[in-house]
Design a protein around this motif. Structure first.
Motif, PDB file in Angstrom:
ATOM      1  N   MET A 185     -33.704  19.527  37.664  1.00 29.42           N
ATOM      2  CA  MET A 185     -32.752  19.151  36.617  1.00 29.42           C
ATOM      3  C   MET A 185     -31.749  20.283  36.433  1.00 29.42           C
ATOM      4  N   PRO A 186     -30.593  19.998  35.826  1.00 25.20           N
ATOM      5  CA  PRO A 186     -29.552  21.027  35.670  1.00 25.20           C
ATOM      6  C   PRO A 186     -29.854  21.965  34.499  1.00 25.20           C
ATOM      7  N   VAL A 187     -30.772  22.908  34.748  1.00 25.24           N
ATOM      8  CA  VAL A 187     -31.147  23.883  33.729  1.00 25.24           C
ATOM      9  C   VAL A 187     -31.150  25.271  34.353  1.00 25.24           C
ATOM     10  N   ALA A 188     -31.157  26.280  33.513  1.00 19.16           N
ATOM     11  CA  ALA A 188     -31.224  27.651  33.997  1.00 19.16           C
ATOM     12  C   ALA A 188     -32.520  27.873  34.766  1.00 19.16           C
ATOM     13  N   ALA A 189     -32.538  28.886  35.625  1.00 17.23           N
ATOM     14  CA  ALA A 189     -33.722  29.180  36.436  1.00 17.23           C
ATOM     15  C   ALA A 189     -34.952  29.325  35.544  1.00 17.23           C
ATOM     16  N   GLN A 190     -36.033  28.675  35.961  1.00 12.88           N
ATOM     17  CA  GLN A 190     -37.271  28.648  35.188  1.00 12.88           C
ATOM     18  C   GLN A 190     -38.375  29.509  35.798  1.00 12.88           C
ATOM     19  N   ASP A 191     -38.072  30.247  36.851  1.00 10.14           N
ATOM     20  CA  ASP A 191     -39.098  31.021  37.554  1.00 10.14           C
ATOM     21  C   ASP A 191     -39.882  31.913  36.593  1.00 10.14           C
ATOM     22  N   GLY A 192     -41.208  31.796  36.665  1.00 15.51           N
ATOM     23  CA  GLY A 192     -42.065  32.627  35.849  1.00 15.51           C
ATOM     24  C   GLY A 192     -42.335  32.102  34.460  1.00 15.51           C
ATOM     25  N   LYS A 193     -41.675  31.028  34.063  1.00 11.91           N
ATOM     26  CA  LYS A 193     -41.890  30.488  32.730  1.00 11.91           C
ATOM     27  C   LYS A 193     -43.155  29.641  32.708  1.00 11.91           C
ATOM     28  N   ALA A 194     -44.003  29.882  31.725  1.00  9.05           N
ATOM     29  CA  ALA A 194     -45.276  29.179  31.638  1.00  9.05           C
ATOM     30  C   ALA A 194     -45.145  27.912  30.794  1.00  9.05           C
ATOM     31  N   ALA A 195     -46.086  27.014  31.003  1.00  6.62           N
ATOM     32  CA  ALA A 195     -46.132  25.798  30.206  1.00  6.62           C
ATOM     33  C   ALA A 195     -46.500  26.132  28.764  1.00  6.62           C
ATOM     34  N   LYS A 196     -46.117  25.238  27.856  1.00  2.00           N
ATOM     35  CA  LYS A 196     -46.471  25.393  26.448  1.00  2.00           C
ATOM     36  C   LYS A 196     -47.964  25.171  26.236  1.00  2.00           C
ATOM     37  N   GLY A 197     -48.554  24.354  27.091  1.00  4.16           N
ATOM     38  CA  GLY A 197     -49.981  24.075  27.011  1.00  4.16           C
ATOM     39  C   GLY A 197     -50.466  23.464  28.298  1.00  4.16           C
ATOM     40  N   GLY A 198     -51.728  23.666  28.638  1.00  7.64           N
ATOM     41  CA  GLY A 198     -52.291  23.114  29.856  1.00  7.64           C
ATOM     42  C   GLY A 198     -51.999  23.980  31.061  1.00  7.64           C
ATOM     43  N   ALA A 200     -51.224  22.488  34.439  1.00  8.97           N
ATOM     44  CA  ALA A 200     -50.683  21.761  35.584  1.00  8.97           C
ATOM     45  C   ALA A 200     -49.218  22.031  35.861  1.00  8.97           C
ATOM     46  N   LEU A 201     -48.468  22.577  34.895  1.00 10.63           N
ATOM     47  CA  LEU A 201     -47.025  22.703  35.027  1.00 10.63           C
ATOM     48  C   LEU A 201     -46.584  24.161  34.922  1.00 10.63           C
ATOM     49  N   GLY A 202     -45.489  24.489  35.619  1.00 12.87           N
ATOM     50  CA  GLY A 202     -44.907  25.816  35.518  1.00 12.87           C
ATOM     51  C   GLY A 202     -43.465  25.803  35.986  1.00 12.87           C
ATOM     52  N   GLY A 203     -42.678  26.763  35.527  1.00 12.75           N
ATOM     53  CA  GLY A 203     -41.285  26.842  35.923  1.00 12.75           C
ATOM     54  C   GLY A 203     -41.121  27.298  37.356  1.00 12.75           C
ATOM     55  N   ARG A 204     -40.188  26.685  38.057  1.00 11.29           N
ATOM     56  CA  ARG A 204     -39.857  27.089  39.422  1.00 11.29           C
ATOM     57  C   ARG A 204     -38.429  26.647  39.733  1.00 11.29           C
ATOM     58  N   GLY A 205     -37.611  27.588  40.152  1.00 10.42           N
ATOM     59  CA  GLY A 205     -36.221  27.238  40.455  1.00 10.42           C
ATOM     60  C   GLY A 205     -35.567  26.608  39.242  1.00 10.42           C
ATOM     61  N   HIS A 206     -34.709  25.659  39.504  1.00 14.64           N
ATOM     62  CA  HIS A 206     -34.035  24.946  38.417  1.00 14.64           C
ATOM     63  C   HIS A 206     -34.815  23.672  38.098  1.00 14.64           C
ATOM     64  N   GLY A 207     -36.031  23.869  37.601  1.00 11.93           N
ATOM     65  CA  GLY A 207     -36.855  22.723  37.275  1.00 11.93           C
ATOM     66  C   GLY A 207     -38.292  23.108  37.012  1.00 11.93           C
ATOM     67  N   VAL A 208     -39.159  22.101  37.119  1.00 10.22           N
ATOM     68  CA  VAL A 208     -40.568  22.259  36.774  1.00 10.22           C
ATOM     69  C   VAL A 208     -41.410  21.835  37.972  1.00 10.22           C
ATOM     70  N   ALA A 209     -42.371  22.677  38.351  1.00  9.55           N
ATOM     71  CA  ALA A 209     -43.269  22.393  39.463  1.00  9.55           C
ATOM     72  C   ALA A 209     -44.640  21.991  38.939  1.00  9.55           C
ATOM     73  N   VAL A 210     -45.329  21.151  39.695  1.00 10.47           N
ATOM     74  CA  VAL A 210     -46.733  20.859  39.425  1.00 10.47           C
ATOM     75  C   VAL A 210     -47.558  21.871  40.197  1.00 10.47           C
ATOM     76  N   LEU A 211     -48.395  22.583  39.497  1.00  9.21           N
ATOM     77  CA  LEU A 211     -49.161  23.682  40.093  1.00  9.21           C
ATOM     78  C   LEU A 211     -50.488  23.220  40.670  1.00  9.21           C
TER      79      LEU A 211
END
Length: 292
Positions: A185-198, A200-211
């Protein structure tokens, strides 16, 4: 009971208003899409699971929700408040709206007219606490796209402050949560950003990856300030093990973005805020593109 729309590439199944699973107190009963099939082989919709920390709210596929927090807050215990798209709910417990609570409901009347490729819904207003809205929704298919056009007419005495979003209970070809999924999605780089909870999800590139896989819910929250492009806003979900993908384009800039995932579902929730003064109307669109 389903309304079925078809194009040369898509088959879209929509639950009739008031018919299961489209008879709960959370989701807009107009345009409740339970399944989308592309080219007769790729499917994209899933059912909300039962292995949740709370009772299932009965969601499936592309189902919208409209919230008016002011109306809930103003209603006295034992009084009614409007849940737009659903009906007049009785406030039988204190506090905020709880989406999985079985509030007593007097449903709004929903009429529709359908042909082979489009259906138009009209949800009639019922005044409550000075709030009243007529909502109209057109769902149409063409080629590999599904388009919803929403219009809200404020026919009440008070302004409406509404949050609308589609839950997008989606999967690609029934593939479970795993590292192959990526949500761009068109958002700032999310690398290293953790999920709010759970987990399965984490920031990667300009979006969200399933871990990885998780049978417990995960939440990833994006600040609207991270959006890097003007409206319309588009996200795209893909998986490395299939050529199929799904993208949604929203005509309004989101007021909030939440990504929710569990087991077999990834749910990008693009929340849009609209203000509608009395005797005024507002319209917006959501369009999904399915690739195979």
């Amino acid at each position: 009971m389903s309304i079925v729309l078809q194009s040369e590439r898509l088959k879209v199944e929509i639950a009739e208003p008031g018919a299961p699973p489209n008879n709960r107190i959370r989701f807009d009963r107009a345009g409740f899409v339970t399944q989308v099939t592309l080219d007769g082989r790729h499917q994209f919709c899933a059912r909300e699971p039962d292995n949740l920390p709370h009772p299932s709210s009965g969601g499936a596929g592309l189902c919208s929700e409209i919230r008016c927090n002011e109306a809930v807050a103003e209603a006295a215990l034992g009084a009614q408040f409007p849940k737009f798209g659903v009906g007049l709910l009785t406030k039988d417990q204190d506090g905020r709206f709880v989406f999985h609570h079985p509030y007593p409901c007097e449903p709004f009347d929903v009429a529709y007219v359908a042909d082979a490729s489009a259906v138009e819904f009209d949800t009639a207003p019922r005044a409550c606490l000075g709030y009243a809205a007529r909502s109209r929704k057109r769902v149409a298919v063409a080629g590999n796209t599904l388009t919803m056009t929403m219009t809200v007419d404020n026919v009440g005495a008070r302004p409406l402050a509404l949050d609308e979003y589609c839950h997008n209970f989606v999967t690609i070809d029934r593939l479970p949560l795993g590292e192959g999924y990526y949500l761009a999605m068109p958002v700032a780089a999310q690398d290293g950003k953790a999920a709010k909870g759970g987990v399965a999800l984490g920031g990667r590139g300009h979006g969200v990856a399933v871990l990885g896989y998780s049978n417990e819910p995960s939440f990833y929250d994006l600040d609207p300030a991270e959006i890097t492009a003007p409206a319309p806003f588009t996200w795209k979900l893909s998986h490395r093990d299939t050529a199929a993908s799904i993208a949604e384009t929203v005509s309004l800039l989101p007021s909030r973005i939440i990504v929710w995932a569990i087991d077999h579902i990834i749910s990008p929730e693009i929340i849009c805020h609209v203000d509608v003064a009395p005797d005024e109307s507002v319209s917006w669109t959501r369009q999904w593109t399915f690739e195979g």
